[in-house]
Write an enzyme that holds these catalytic residues in place. Structure first.
Site, mmCIF file in Angstrom:
data_model
loop_
_atom_site.group_PDB
_atom_site.id
_atom_site.type_symbol
_atom_site.label_atom_id
_atom_site.label_comp_id
_atom_site.label_asym_id
_atom_site.label_seq_id
_atom_site.Cartn_x
_atom_site.Cartn_y
_atom_site.Cartn_z
ATOM 1 N N LYS A 264 0.815 -1.228 0.000
ATOM 2 C CA LYS A 264 0.000 0.000 0.000
ATOM 3 C C LYS A 264 0.847 1.276 0.000
ATOM 4 O O LYS A 264 2.007 1.276 0.377
ATOM 5 C CB LYS A 264 -0.987 -0.019 1.168
ATOM 6 C CG LYS A 264 -2.188 -0.898 0.798
ATOM 7 C CD LYS A 264 -3.363 -0.737 1.702
ATOM 8 C CE LYS A 264 -4.502 -1.641 1.175
ATOM 9 N NZ LYS A 264 -5.615 -1.700 2.105
ATOM 10 N N ARG B 283 -4.343 -9.962 4.568
ATOM 11 C CA ARG B 283 -4.629 -9.948 3.124
ATOM 12 C C ARG B 283 -3.365 -9.508 2.396
ATOM 13 O O ARG B 283 -2.885 -8.403 2.608
ATOM 14 C CB ARG B 283 -5.783 -8.983 2.871
ATOM 15 C CG ARG B 283 -6.300 -8.937 1.453
ATOM 16 C CD ARG B 283 -7.502 -7.992 1.354
ATOM 17 N NE ARG B 283 -7.960 -7.847 -0.003
ATOM 18 C CZ ARG B 283 -7.430 -7.017 -0.888
ATOM 19 N NH1 ARG B 283 -6.418 -6.260 -0.549
ATOM 20 N NH2 ARG B 283 -7.920 -6.963 -2.115
HETATM 21 C C1 7PM Z 1 -5.739 1.591 -2.998
HETATM 22 C C2 7PM Z 1 -6.233 1.267 -1.770
HETATM 23 C C3 7PM Z 1 -5.554 0.637 -3.975
HETATM 24 C C4 7PM Z 1 -6.523 -0.034 -1.527
HETATM 25 C C5 7PM Z 1 -5.846 -0.657 -3.717
HETATM 26 C C6 7PM Z 1 -6.339 -0.990 -2.495
HETATM 27 C C7 7PM Z 1 -8.438 -3.999 1.294
HETATM 28 C C8 7PM Z 1 -9.503 -4.716 0.762
HETATM 29 C C9 7PM Z 1 -8.485 -3.656 -0.817
HETATM 30 C C10 7PM Z 1 -8.203 -4.027 2.701
HETATM 31 C C11 7PM Z 1 -10.099 -5.483 2.843
HETATM 32 C C12 7PM Z 1 -5.482 -3.324 -2.228
HETATM 33 C C13 7PM Z 1 -6.613 -2.361 -2.173
HETATM 34 N N1 7PM Z 1 -7.796 -3.357 0.297
HETATM 35 N N2 7PM Z 1 -10.325 -5.460 1.521
HETATM 36 N N3 7PM Z 1 -9.523 -4.490 -0.560
HETATM 37 N N4 7PM Z 1 -9.064 -4.780 3.416
HETATM 38 N N5 7PM Z 1 -10.902 -6.191 3.636
HETATM 39 O O1 7PM Z 1 -4.416 -2.961 -1.716
HETATM 40 O O2 7PM Z 1 -7.303 -3.390 3.258
HETATM 41 O O3 7PM Z 1 -5.612 -4.409 -2.776
HETATM 42 S S1 7PM Z 1 -8.162 -3.043 -2.371
#
Ligand code: 7PM
Length: 260
Positions: free
Chosen positions: A204, A238
């Site tokens: 991230k 995750r």
């Molecule tokens: C920006 C922010 C780009 C977040 C991509 C993302 C989460 C999730 C995602 C999380 C849960 C990523 C994400 N992040 N579901 N879905 N928790 N429960 O890094 O932190 O894949 S999308």
């Protein structure tokens, strides 16, 4: 929890697993590396990402869930906020819902209550389009807790038992660096609901804010954050990088739970 993005535009893997064939290969690989859950997502939640139609989301995720389910027993979670997608995904073989909007979209609470599968409720301030414009909190931990408390109570009132709930403070979702840092530092305060904690920090941008690293060089820092999360009591991590992250969180967990 291994991340399987089936989007053409994912920020961290460039949509590498967009075709069902490639997605299946990637799912197999993550299971071999020790993933306990495969999280399949077809809607990019990246800040400012395009909103996609229900049909588009279904056409991305359903063939992939069916293909995985046909040969792999590992539980599949569906990363969606849409009731229709939740129902179709569970029908196709998913056994968990991961909703970054915590069942607040039209019909989602009812769908999850009918399906009676585990649900991850995530906190986000604002929506994906606007969440990073001006995140603002007086006390980020207390505000995230109060939101999650309210969503837990809504779920229980709708007939989803506490035993099916998982919570997630939503790193990077409407949070500035300091908010993410304080959430991790005080993560143990979220244990008070007696619901397992899921954490997503893999690759991230909070890492680039601290270390100025491109997305393909964030593995070591992702692993450091994941081990802190487990040390603080997180139950599910995750991650894009299953084998390496699992090594770190296993030792973190073993030390946290050791008794003499
Ligand atoms: C920006 C922010 C780009 C977040 C991509 C993302 C989460 C999730 C995602 C999380 C849960 C990523 C994400 N992040 N579901 N879905 N928790 N429960 O890094 O932190 O894949 S999308």
């Amino acid at each position: 929890m291994g991340i399987l993005n089936v989007t053409p535009d994912s920020f961290s893997d460039g949509g590498d697993f967009f075709s069902p064939e490639k997605a299946l290969l990637h799912a197999r690989q993550m299971v071999k590396e020790g993933a306990a859950i495969i999280d399949v997502g077809g809607e990019s939640t990246r800040p400012g990402a395009a909103i996609i139609s229900i049909d588009e989301e279904l056409s991305r995720v359903i063939p992939v869930i069916e293909a995985i389910r046909a040969e792999i027993d590992t539980p599949i979670s569906i990363d969606t906020s849409k009731a229709v997608v939740m129902r179709a995904a569970v029908e196709a073989g998913a056994s968990m819902i991961n909703d970054v909007r915590a069942l607040q979209e039209e019909g989602a609470l009812e769908a999850a209550a009918e399906l009676q599968v585990p649900v991850c409720l995530m906190h986000m301030q604002g929506g994906p389009q606007t969440m990073q414009l001006a995140p603002d909190y007086d006390d980020v931990v207390l505000q995230v807790k109060s939101f999650l408390h309210q969503r837990i109570e809504c779920c229980i009132a709708a007939g989803i038992p506490r035993e099916l709930l998982v919570i997630d403070p939503g790193f990077g979702f409407g949070k500035e660096l300091v908010h993410n840092q304080v959430l991790l530092k005080r993560l143990n305060e979220l244990l008070e609901f007696d619901v397992p904690l899921l954490i997503g920090v893999s690759r991230k941008s909070m890492i680039s804010q601290m270390l100025d690293l491109p997305v393909d060089e964030r593995l070591y820092a992702s692993i450091a954050l994941a081990s802190i999360a487990v040390w603080q009591g997180a139950s599910i991590i995750r991650s894009h990088d299953v084998a390496t992250t699992l090594q770190a969180i296993r030792v973190s967990y073993m030390c946290r739970t050791a008794e003499n």
